[in-house]
Design an enzyme around this catalytic site. Sequence first.
Site, short mmCIF file in Angstrom:
data_model
loop_
_atom_site.label_atom_id
_atom_site.label_comp_id
_atom_site.label_asym_id
_atom_site.label_seq_id
_atom_site.Cartn_x
_atom_site.Cartn_y
_atom_site.Cartn_z
N LYS A 88 0.91 -1.16 -0.02
CA LYS A 88 0.01 -0.20 -0.02
C LYS A 88 0.93 1.35 0.00
CE LYS A 88 -3.31 -2.45 -0.45
NZ LYS A 88 -4.15 -3.50 0.53
C1 LIG Z 1 -5.25 -4.54 0.55
C2 LIG Z 1 -6.54 -4.16 0.54
C3 LIG Z 1 -7.54 -4.92 1.65
C4 LIG Z 1 -6.84 -5.88 2.66
O1 LIG Z 1 -5.69 -5.26 3.28
P1 LIG Z 1 -4.84 -6.15 4.09
O2 LIG Z 1 -3.98 -5.31 4.88
O3 LIG Z 1 -3.89 -6.94 3.01
O4 LIG Z 1 -5.46 -7.36 4.97
C5 LIG Z 1 -8.75 -4.58 1.56
N1 LIG Z 1 -9.29 -4.08 0.48
C6 LIG Z 1 -8.74 -3.46 -0.49
C7 LIG Z 1 -9.52 -2.82 -1.66
C8 LIG Z 1 -7.28 -3.81 -0.53
O5 LIG Z 1 -6.63 -3.02 -1.50
#
Ligand SMILES: *Cc1c(COP(=O)(O)O)cnc(C)c1O
Length: 411
Positions: free
Chosen positions: A198
């Site tokens: 992210k």
């Molecule tokens: C990355 C992501 C998640 C989940 O996040 P994690 O930290 O990997 O559990 C949920 N929704 C979206 C749209 C994402 O891109």
Amino acid sequence: MNKRRLALHGGPKVKTSPFGTGKRFGVEEEKELMEALEQNTLFYHHGKKVKQFLRDFNKLYGVKYSVATSSGTAAIHVALGAAGVSVGDEVITSPITDQGTIIGILYQNAIPVFADVDPHTYNMDPQSIESRITSRTKAILVVHLAGNPCDMDPIMEIARKHHLKVIEDCAQSYLSRYKGRLVGTIGDYGCFSTNDFKHISTGDGGIVTVNSGDEEEYRVVHAFADKNYQRFAGQVQRDLSYLAPNYRMTELQGAVGVAQLRKLPWICERRHQYGERLSKGIRGLPGVQAPRVYEGGWSSYWFYMFRLDLSALSCSREEFSRALAAEGIPNQPGYIPEVIYLQPLFQKRQAYLNSHFPFDLSDVAYPRGLCPTAEQILQTSIRVGISEFFSEQDIEEMIEAVGKVASWYAH
Ligand SMILES: *Cc1c(COP(=O)(O)O)cnc(C)c1O
């Protein structure tokens, strides 16, 4: 337009220099981590780093309360659980998303219901959301895909009309704005992820904002991420009146988060500029449709995805993708292989091994064609990466390569 021989066919490739890279973690993270270790505890409630991380986050976002979690998936589960989403309830969400969006719905034994999306923003279409509402609907879980804010005014209006909670999945949308407001602060809860892919990373981690600013609600959210331990007023109560998982963030994650948050505005600004430049550069090319941002929206472009109008091109999406890669631009056809409801979990109605619960409480179905626009988007789109470490030259060469490939295949 003049056609230049594709690199795929032996012509010279557009991009010959490597893409810009950089270090995400440095001395700032190291200093925070050392301080965390010197505390002699890595437990969030006894240390200072997770608390500092949340204070800084709240200040940046202008919210009173938020809770740290072990992942973005956990953050969404916590919001759903604290909102009272439970057995047999329906939650309306997007079919173009990470599976982390729907996991919490099913852990609450609620039923995911999918609304179709806009063909150009790839975000949930308010009209489709409203058409999916039934007497069992409890919440709308919007996904601001790839940094692009959803059309929140009509969505909030629908939610108010039908007394539904709104949870915003902002895992891909740090500092994105809708009509001047930060996404994640518009609905009842905003959910963020700090997994390693992210805008900012703590390895894994997440945040839930409690947008009502109500202290009682904050306590419920906080306890839902901590086995329902109530750690308030200097004393711990172990309330087991209902189920809540352990989704706590550690001090190590909090420490890295403190340093990462300081870099976030710069990261989002750069990605925004690069995304906007890409759209400007490819708009109007034959057979290419740039993604759109709603009027009043500001995207922090987690990735960049454009669509092909295959009727204007003499190639398949896969050929276009290969030709672009040969020009030196790595890319993927689409984002996820198929809309999420075509995954075996939904097709077999199997959330838990050897069980059809909670699907057997419901007659919600998941046929192909349920969300035709979402299905088409994933069949006609090309996704390229964006990084704050790219140079302006990288972006110009991406534009040139897309233009070269589009012109070659244009009728
Ligand atoms: C990355 C992501 C998640 C989940 O996040 P994690 O930290 O990997 O559990 C949920 N929704 C979206 C749209 C994402 O891109």
